[in-house]
Design a protein around this motif. Structure first.
Motif, PDB file in Angstrom:
ATOM      1  N   ALA A  49       0.812  -1.218   0.000  1.00 23.89           N
ATOM      2  CA  ALA A  49       0.000   0.000   0.000  1.00 23.89           C
ATOM      3  C   ALA A  49       0.842   1.262   0.000  1.00 23.89           C
ATOM      4  O   ALA A  49       0.497   2.248  -0.659  1.00 23.89           O
ATOM      5  N   PHE A  50       1.950   1.264   0.746  1.00 19.08           N
ATOM      6  CA  PHE A  50       2.692   2.491   0.985  1.00 19.08           C
ATOM      7  C   PHE A  50       3.985   2.602   0.186  1.00 19.08           C
ATOM      8  O   PHE A  50       4.887   3.361   0.550  1.00 19.08           O
ATOM      9  N   SER A  51       4.093   1.842  -0.896  1.00 20.23           N
ATOM     10  CA  SER A  51       5.235   1.962  -1.798  1.00 20.23           C
ATOM     11  C   SER A  51       4.815   1.500  -3.181  1.00 20.23           C
ATOM     12  O   SER A  51       3.807   0.809  -3.344  1.00 20.23           O
ATOM     13  N   THR A  52       5.595   1.872  -4.177  1.00 20.31           N
ATOM     14  CA  THR A  52       5.342   1.403  -5.535  1.00 20.31           C
ATOM     15  C   THR A  52       6.152   0.131  -5.783  1.00 20.31           C
ATOM     16  O   THR A  52       7.131  -0.128  -5.068  1.00 20.31           O
ATOM     17  N   PRO A  53       5.771  -0.674  -6.785  1.00 16.35           N
ATOM     18  CA  PRO A  53       6.573  -1.871  -7.099  1.00 16.35           C
ATOM     19  C   PRO A  53       8.036  -1.530  -7.375  1.00 16.35           C
ATOM     20  O   PRO A  53       8.941  -2.275  -6.975  1.00 16.35           O
ATOM     21  N   PRO A 112       1.425  -5.647  -6.301  1.00 17.68           N
ATOM     22  CA  PRO A 112       0.516  -4.543  -5.965  1.00 17.68           C
ATOM     23  C   PRO A 112      -0.901  -5.036  -5.686  1.00 17.68           C
ATOM     24  O   PRO A 112      -1.794  -4.949  -6.532  1.00 17.68           O
ATOM     25  N   GLU A 113      -1.115  -5.554  -4.495  1.00 15.25           N
ATOM     26  CA  GLU A 113      -2.414  -6.091  -4.114  1.00 15.25           C
ATOM     27  C   GLU A 113      -2.510  -6.125  -2.599  1.00 15.25           C
ATOM     28  O   GLU A 113      -1.506  -6.067  -1.891  1.00 15.25           O
ATOM     29  N   LEU A 114      -3.739  -6.209  -2.098  1.00 12.51           N
ATOM     30  CA  LEU A 114      -3.999  -6.301  -0.670  1.00 12.51           C
ATOM     31  C   LEU A 114      -4.696  -7.613  -0.371  1.00 12.51           C
ATOM     32  O   LEU A 114      -5.447  -8.131  -1.204  1.00 12.51           O
ATOM     33  N   LEU A 115      -4.461  -8.147   0.814  1.00 12.40           N
ATOM     34  CA  LEU A 115      -5.057  -9.424   1.217  1.00 12.40           C
ATOM     35  C   LEU A 115      -5.909  -9.247   2.469  1.00 12.40           C
ATOM     36  O   LEU A 115      -5.566  -8.458   3.351  1.00 12.40           O
ATOM     37  N   TYR A 135      -7.191  -8.238  -3.339  1.00 10.43           N
ATOM     38  CA  TYR A 135      -7.740  -7.032  -3.968  1.00 10.43           C
ATOM     39  C   TYR A 135      -6.618  -6.350  -4.739  1.00 10.43           C
ATOM     40  O   TYR A 135      -5.616  -5.927  -4.152  1.00 10.43           O
ATOM     41  N   ARG A 136      -6.789  -6.249  -6.039  1.00  9.36           N
ATOM     42  CA  ARG A 136      -5.782  -5.602  -6.876  1.00  9.36           C
ATOM     43  C   ARG A 136      -5.670  -4.130  -6.506  1.00  9.36           C
ATOM     44  O   ARG A 136      -6.684  -3.437  -6.343  1.00  9.36           O
ATOM     45  N   ASP A 164     -10.187   0.484   5.601  1.00  7.61           N
ATOM     46  CA  ASP A 164     -11.162  -0.542   5.227  1.00  7.61           C
ATOM     47  C   ASP A 164     -11.805  -0.274   3.867  1.00  7.61           C
ATOM     48  O   ASP A 164     -12.329  -1.192   3.236  1.00  7.61           O
ATOM     49  N   ASP A 165     -11.768   0.993   3.424  1.00  5.50           N
ATOM     50  CA  ASP A 165     -12.378   1.323   2.126  1.00  5.50           C
ATOM     51  C   ASP A 165     -11.802   0.503   0.978  1.00  5.50           C
ATOM     52  O   ASP A 165     -12.472   0.282  -0.028  1.00  5.50           O
ATOM     53  N   PHE A 166     -10.564   0.072   1.132  1.00  6.55           N
ATOM     54  CA  PHE A 166      -9.905  -0.643   0.046  1.00  6.55           C
ATOM     55  C   PHE A 166     -10.318  -2.113  -0.018  1.00  6.55           C
ATOM     56  O   PHE A 166      -9.870  -2.849  -0.880  1.00  6.55           O
ATOM     57  N   PHE A 167     -11.170  -2.551   0.913  1.00  5.22           N
ATOM     58  CA  PHE A 167     -11.610  -3.949   0.922  1.00  5.22           C
ATOM     59  C   PHE A 167     -13.105  -4.077   0.640  1.00  5.22           C
ATOM     60  O   PHE A 167     -13.706  -5.111   0.916  1.00  5.22           O
ATOM     61  N   THR A 168     -13.725  -3.037   0.108  1.00  4.63           N
ATOM     62  CA  THR A 168     -15.178  -3.060  -0.070  1.00  4.63           C
ATOM     63  C   THR A 168     -15.608  -3.726  -1.372  1.00  4.63           C
ATOM     64  O   THR A 168     -16.708  -4.257  -1.469  1.00  4.63           O
ATOM     65  N   ARG A 169     -14.763  -3.716  -2.399  1.00  2.00           N
ATOM     66  CA  ARG A 169     -15.148  -4.336  -3.666  1.00  2.00           C
ATOM     67  C   ARG A 169     -14.921  -5.839  -3.590  1.00  2.00           C
ATOM     68  O   ARG A 169     -14.387  -6.350  -2.610  1.00  2.00           O
ATOM     69  N   ASP A 170     -15.329  -6.536  -4.648  1.00  6.58           N
ATOM     70  CA  ASP A 170     -15.185  -7.990  -4.660  1.00  6.58           C
ATOM     71  C   ASP A 170     -13.713  -8.390  -4.780  1.00  6.58           C
ATOM     72  O   ASP A 170     -12.990  -7.913  -5.659  1.00  6.58           O
ATOM     73  N   GLY A 171     -13.288  -9.274  -3.883  1.00  4.02           N
ATOM     74  CA  GLY A 171     -11.930  -9.805  -3.954  1.00  4.02           C
ATOM     75  C   GLY A 171     -11.908 -11.167  -4.632  1.00  4.02           C
ATOM     76  O   GLY A 171     -12.947 -11.794  -4.806  1.00  4.02           O
TER      77      GLY A 171
END
Length: 199
Positions: A49-53, A112-115, A135-136, A164-171
């Motif tokens: 989340a807090f850095s680029t690839p 670049p994704e969240l789990l 979540y991409r 939490d906003d970043f986990f609201t869409r479909d994973g």
């Protein structure tokens, strides 16, 4: 013996060979998920989340905190380096494919994704299967998170919390296999992902 009976026996044997945990014993839900696994997910999420690839790829070449402080003046990237070390510590195993990924850096170990963990199942006393949703993280979202972090310099933004906003869409589902090695939980192999079938 009829052909049908032979087919049933062959199918049963295949299940016993390829799915021993399912055939021999029921999986047991684990609550809560062990702290070591939760910390791994948090560290991986924060690094992503807090850095680029590209920033993460550069940080992987720095082996010590002294190297990081000498090379980088960013508090954000120093925190990300620490998160990467936590991820690396949980994934390192002698002779594993994960070792090769970290050492040769052929693939970015933190994409670049969240789990977010859904549940964990105990297969035996030293093996857990963790199911999560992935979540991409798009470029625009990534930049917003980095900007929010940089605006909080000096005020101690939580390093283990992604909004939490970043986990609201479909994973999308992902499976991790964890093994206890000398009393510590280690991620045994790369994440297993379900292939999307084209319709």
């Amino acid at each position: 013996m009829t052909q049908r009976t032979e087919n049933l026996l062959a199918l049963t044997l295949a299940v016993l060979i390829f799915f021993p945990a399912t055939a021999a014993q029921a999986s047991i839900q684990v609550r809560p998920v062990p702290d070591a696994i939760t910390r791994y997910i948090e560290a991986r999420n924060c690094a992503a989340a807090f850095s680029t690839p590209r920033e993460r790829a550069g940080l992987l070449s720095l082996s010590s905190l002294e190297d990081v402080r000498d090379s980088i003046q960013s508090k954000r990237l120093i925190a990300v380096w620490r998160h990467l070390q936590r991820v690396k510590s949980a994934e390192m195993e002698v002779g594993s494919d994960i070792n090769m990924l970290w050492d040769k850096r052929q693939v970015n170990p933190v994409p670049p994704e969240l789990l977010r963990i859904q549940n964990a199942e105990r297969r035996d006393k030293n093996t857990l299967v963790v199911r999560a949703l992935v979540y991409r993280l798009g470029w625009t979202e990534n930049q917003k998170l980095i900007s929010a972090y940089d605006q909080e310099t000096g005020s101690g933004i939580p390093e283990t919390k992604v909004p939490d906003d970043f986990f609201t869409r479909d994973g999308k589902p992902v499976v991790q296999r964890w093994t206890k090695v000398e009393g510590r939980w280690k991620k045994k192999s790369a994440d297993l992902r379900y292939l999307e079938m084209e319709r």
